[in-house]
Design a protein around this motif. Structure first.
Motif, mmCIF file in Angstrom:
data_model
loop_
_atom_site.group_PDB
_atom_site.id
_atom_site.type_symbol
_atom_site.label_atom_id
_atom_site.label_comp_id
_atom_site.label_asym_id
_atom_site.label_seq_id
_atom_site.Cartn_x
_atom_site.Cartn_y
_atom_site.Cartn_z
ATOM 1 N N GLY A 194 -9.662 -64.977 16.643
ATOM 2 C CA GLY A 194 -10.720 -64.245 17.311
ATOM 3 C C GLY A 194 -11.099 -62.928 16.657
ATOM 4 N N PRO A 195 -12.202 -62.290 17.129
ATOM 5 C CA PRO A 195 -12.704 -61.044 16.533
ATOM 6 C C PRO A 195 -11.695 -59.896 16.566
ATOM 7 C CG PRO A 195 -14.349 -62.026 17.975
ATOM 8 C CD PRO A 195 -13.080 -62.788 18.191
ATOM 9 N N VAL A 196 -10.870 -59.817 17.603
ATOM 10 C CA VAL A 196 -9.889 -58.731 17.673
ATOM 11 C C VAL A 196 -8.915 -58.817 16.507
ATOM 12 C CG1 VAL A 196 -8.024 -57.721 19.023
ATOM 13 C CG2 VAL A 196 -10.099 -58.486 20.167
ATOM 14 N N ALA A 197 -8.463 -60.032 16.183
ATOM 15 C CA ALA A 197 -7.552 -60.219 15.052
ATOM 16 C C ALA A 197 -8.231 -59.856 13.736
ATOM 17 C CB ALA A 197 -7.049 -61.657 15.016
ATOM 18 N N VAL A 198 -9.525 -60.164 13.624
ATOM 19 C CA VAL A 198 -10.269 -59.782 12.415
ATOM 20 C C VAL A 198 -10.238 -58.268 12.241
ATOM 21 C CG1 VAL A 198 -12.531 -59.778 11.289
ATOM 22 C CG2 VAL A 198 -11.766 -61.809 12.539
ATOM 23 N N GLY A 199 -10.517 -57.551 13.324
ATOM 24 C CA GLY A 199 -10.489 -56.091 13.257
ATOM 25 C C GLY A 199 -9.118 -55.552 12.921
ATOM 26 N N LEU A 200 -8.058 -56.162 13.470
ATOM 27 C CA LEU A 200 -6.697 -55.701 13.191
ATOM 28 C C LEU A 200 -6.317 -55.918 11.737
ATOM 29 C CD1 LEU A 200 -4.840 -56.931 16.412
ATOM 30 C CD2 LEU A 200 -5.408 -54.568 15.791
ATOM 31 N N ILE A 201 -6.718 -57.058 11.169
ATOM 32 C CA ILE A 201 -6.430 -57.315 9.757
ATOM 33 C C ILE A 201 -7.167 -56.301 8.883
ATOM 34 C CG2 ILE A 201 -6.839 -58.939 7.874
ATOM 35 C CD1 ILE A 201 -6.244 -61.186 9.866
ATOM 36 N N MET A 202 -8.421 -56.044 9.193
ATOM 37 C CA MET A 202 -9.185 -55.057 8.432
ATOM 38 C C MET A 202 -8.606 -53.654 8.587
ATOM 39 S SD MET A 202 -13.198 -56.111 8.887
ATOM 40 C CE MET A 202 -13.972 -57.245 7.743
ATOM 41 N N ALA A 203 -7.977 -53.388 9.728
ATOM 42 C CA ALA A 203 -7.416 -52.063 9.987
ATOM 43 C C ALA A 203 -6.078 -51.846 9.297
ATOM 44 C CB ALA A 203 -7.248 -51.856 11.492
ATOM 45 N N SER A 204 -5.415 -52.902 8.858
ATOM 46 C CA SER A 204 -4.063 -52.773 8.311
ATOM 47 C C SER A 204 -4.020 -51.902 7.063
ATOM 48 C CB SER A 204 -3.498 -54.163 8.002
ATOM 49 O OG SER A 204 -3.479 -54.964 9.156
ATOM 50 N N ASP A 205 -4.941 -52.145 6.139
ATOM 51 C CA ASP A 205 -4.978 -51.342 4.916
ATOM 52 C C ASP A 205 -5.219 -49.865 5.225
ATOM 53 O OD1 ASP A 205 -6.663 -50.050 2.597
ATOM 54 O OD2 ASP A 205 -5.547 -51.677 1.657
ATOM 55 N N PRO A 206 -6.201 -49.512 6.086
ATOM 56 C CA PRO A 206 -6.366 -48.103 6.436
ATOM 57 C C PRO A 206 -5.136 -47.466 7.073
ATOM 58 C CG PRO A 206 -8.332 -49.313 7.008
ATOM 59 C CD PRO A 206 -7.318 -50.328 6.589
ATOM 60 N N ILE A 207 -4.373 -48.239 7.862
ATOM 61 C CA ILE A 207 -3.149 -47.686 8.450
ATOM 62 C C ILE A 207 -2.192 -47.244 7.342
ATOM 63 C CG2 ILE A 207 -1.051 -48.264 9.732
ATOM 64 C CD1 ILE A 207 -2.767 -50.053 11.513
ATOM 65 N N GLY A 208 -1.974 -48.134 6.380
ATOM 66 C CA GLY A 208 -1.115 -47.773 5.254
ATOM 67 C C GLY A 208 -1.678 -46.625 4.454
ATOM 68 N N SER A 209 -3.016 -46.586 4.327
ATOM 69 C CA SER A 209 -3.643 -45.511 3.560
ATOM 70 C C SER A 209 -3.451 -44.154 4.220
ATOM 71 C CB SER A 209 -5.138 -45.808 3.399
ATOM 72 O OG SER A 209 -5.338 -46.975 2.634
ATOM 73 N N VAL A 210 -3.523 -44.118 5.543
ATOM 74 C CA VAL A 210 -3.284 -42.856 6.254
ATOM 75 C C VAL A 210 -1.868 -42.361 5.987
ATOM 76 C CG1 VAL A 210 -3.024 -41.825 8.540
ATOM 77 C CG2 VAL A 210 -5.006 -43.264 8.045
ATOM 78 N N ILE A 211 -0.906 -43.274 6.078
ATOM 79 C CA ILE A 211 0.490 -42.898 5.824
ATOM 80 C C ILE A 211 0.662 -42.418 4.389
ATOM 81 C CG2 ILE A 211 2.867 -43.745 5.730
ATOM 82 C CD1 ILE A 211 2.096 -45.742 7.943
ATOM 83 N N GLY A 212 0.075 -43.153 3.443
ATOM 84 C CA GLY A 212 0.180 -42.759 2.036
ATOM 85 C C GLY A 212 -0.462 -41.417 1.769
ATOM 86 N N GLY A 213 -1.618 -41.160 2.392
ATOM 87 C CA GLY A 213 -2.276 -39.878 2.182
ATOM 88 C C GLY A 213 -1.466 -38.717 2.720
ATOM 89 N N ILE A 214 -0.827 -38.911 3.866
ATOM 90 C CA ILE A 214 0.001 -37.851 4.438
ATOM 91 C C ILE A 214 1.224 -37.587 3.568
ATOM 92 C CG2 ILE A 214 1.479 -37.241 6.391
ATOM 93 C CD1 ILE A 214 -0.483 -38.758 8.197
ATOM 94 N N VAL A 215 1.916 -38.652 3.204
ATOM 95 C CA VAL A 215 3.146 -38.496 2.424
ATOM 96 C C VAL A 215 2.872 -37.852 1.073
ATOM 97 C CG1 VAL A 215 5.000 -39.742 1.249
ATOM 98 C CG2 VAL A 215 4.341 -40.392 3.578
ATOM 99 N N PHE A 216 1.911 -38.391 0.341
ATOM 100 C CA PHE A 216 1.656 -37.880 -1.006
ATOM 101 C C PHE A 216 0.836 -36.593 -0.980
ATOM 102 C CE2 PHE A 216 3.108 -42.046 -2.021
ATOM 103 C CZ PHE A 216 3.640 -41.946 -3.300
ATOM 104 N N GLY A 217 -0.082 -36.454 -0.010
ATOM 105 C CA GLY A 217 -0.906 -35.259 0.027
ATOM 106 C C GLY A 217 -0.173 -34.024 0.498
ATOM 107 N N LYS A 218 0.803 -34.193 1.387
ATOM 108 C CA LYS A 218 1.492 -33.042 1.970
ATOM 109 C C LYS A 218 2.832 -32.742 1.309
ATOM 110 C CE LYS A 218 1.546 -32.525 6.466
ATOM 111 N NZ LYS A 218 0.772 -31.385 6.961
ATOM 112 N N TRP A 219 3.569 -33.779 0.897
ATOM 113 C CA TRP A 219 4.964 -33.565 0.515
ATOM 114 C C TRP A 219 5.320 -33.905 -0.937
ATOM 115 C CZ3 TRP A 219 5.007 -36.438 5.572
ATOM 116 C CH2 TRP A 219 5.034 -35.543 6.639
ATOM 117 N N VAL A 220 4.465 -34.577 -1.634
ATOM 118 C CA VAL A 220 4.759 -34.903 -3.034
ATOM 119 C C VAL A 220 4.013 -33.921 -3.935
ATOM 120 C CG1 VAL A 220 4.627 -36.645 -4.843
ATOM 121 C CG2 VAL A 220 5.096 -37.340 -2.480
#
Length: 398
Positions: free
Chosen positions: A250-276
């Motif tokens: 269903g459409p909700v699963a489509v949105g969740l799959i599309m959202a997965s990469d941005p979730i990781g990107s937010v984490i990566g931006g915080i880790v590398f942007g603030k602490w590395v």
């Protein structure tokens, strides 16, 4: 601690806040529109290829826009170029939202809208170093990445649920509104600056395009950084195939799959942007380009929704980490009077390879299935990233 203070210092800059909020508005609307288009096309055609083709049209035409019109940001005030592009795209999205729009016309309007993204991104990337100087620029790039990915997350995850409740034309109308909001924020929050290129140094569009390409081609570091950023053509595949990958969920699963990469990107931006430290980021971006492809290979095992989301998030984390510093290093090496043209080549090429990746993924998915297509894209990206990592190591030392 210094990195955290730098984030606060960057957000204290009024012009950056205006550009930042404007970008958030348009990104959230665009991601909502992408979910709507993916669901609409797949519902009408049940074809992974046509779904990937439509998704590709939200990326590919920006190549022509960035190359042909990227120099506008060197010839004219960069703020005005951005505002004009926003207003034009709002009009086009308004047309796309008209009820009963034929699919062919809709695709044409999507292509023109994407074309205008080229000069907008070129002017934006060229203006940022004038708004933020020194290390504030790198921190600002990290903030933009974190929040833009968060906006994508809201657009994708919320988009799936919203599309289930409203029809796609309404989502496209909302996207038009985000472009109007972006134009207003830029007009009121960013001060006027003259065009960086004087009348004597201005060239025709074709000549300017050639000079921008020559600047990049003659610098080994710029060539490698360009290739590094363009690895996104492989790593966009999970988003492009979200609808067929989700199957009957269903459409909700489509949105969740599309959202997965941005979730990781937010984490990566915080880790590398603030602490590395930035010096460490510069050293490891090549390796991170390789690592971004590895999680996608495990899709060959056809995991369920939760595991797939985790794999896509891991890929997004590594991809964001190399992209932040890769883009910052690239733009910094460009001369100011040609910065928009060079940045246009980077950003429009980035959008284009993502579109081509989506198109190729659709073809593969029709033949092999969505999960094997994602796995193949991840493996290919990791393999291509190896010589890029080696080239960056040599260029950095040289």
């Amino acid at each position: 601690m210094a990195e955290r203070v730098r984030f606060k210092n960057v957000l204290a800059v009024r012009e950056f806040r205006a550009m930042w909020l404007a970008e958030l508005c348009s990104i959230a609307g665009d991601q909502l529109a992408r979910v709507a288009l993916s669901v609409l096309v797949f519902q009408r055609t049940e074809s992974a290829f046509l779904t990937g083709l439509t998704y590709a049209l939200t990326f590919v035409p920006a190549l022509a826009g960035g190359i042909l019109l990227g120099g506008l940001g060197d010839r004219y005030p960069r703020r005005e170029v951005m505002v004009a592009a926003d207003l034009a795209r709002a009009v086009l999205l308004g047309l796309m939202a008209l009820p009963g729009m034929p699919l062919a016309v809709l695709c044409a309007l999507v292509a023109v809208t994407t074309f205008l993204n080229g000069p907008f991104k070129a002017a934006q990337q060229a203006l940022l170093p004038d708004v933020l100087d020194g290390e504030k620029y790198t921190a600002g790039m990290a903030i933009r990445n974190i929040t833009s990915q968060a906006a994508q997350l809201a657009g994708f995850a919320g988009g799936g649920a919203l599309i289930a409740a409203i029809n796609p034309p309404v989502a496209l109308a909302l996207d038009a509104g985000t472009f109007l909001a972006s134009a207003l924020l830029l007009q009121r929050g960013v001060k006027q600056r003259p065009a960086p290129a004087s009348t004597e140094t201005r060239m025709s569009f074709w000549a300017s395009s050639a000079v921008g390409a020559q600047i990049v081609w003659r610098d080994p570091a710029l060539r490698v950084l360009l290739g590094l950023c363009w690895l996104a053509g492989f790593y966009v595949v999970p988003e492009a195939l979200a609808a067929p990958y989700a199957g009957d969920m269903g459409p909700v699963a489509v949105g969740l799959i599309m959202a997965s990469d941005p979730i990781g990107s937010v984490i990566g931006g915080i880790v590398f942007g603030k602490w590395v430290p930035e010096s460490t980021q510069v050293r490891v971006i090549g390796v991170l380009g390789v690592l971004a492809g590895v999680p996608l290979v495990f899709c060959l095992l056809a995991p369920g929704l939760a595991v797939s989301m985790l794999l896509f998030a891991c890929s997004g984390l590594f991809a964001t980490a190399y992209n932040i510093q890769g883009t910052a290093s690239f733009v910094r090496r460009l001369p100011d009077e040609r910065r928009a043209q060079g940045a246009g080549l980077l950003s429009s090429g980035l959008i284009t390879v993502q579109g081509l990746g989506a198109l190729g993924a659709g073809l593969l998915a029709d033949q092999l299935g969505p999960a094997p297509a994602v796995a193949l894209a991840g493996a290919a990206g990791a393999v291509v990233a190896v010589p890029i990592a080696v080239g960056w190591s040599r260029a950095r030392r040289g």
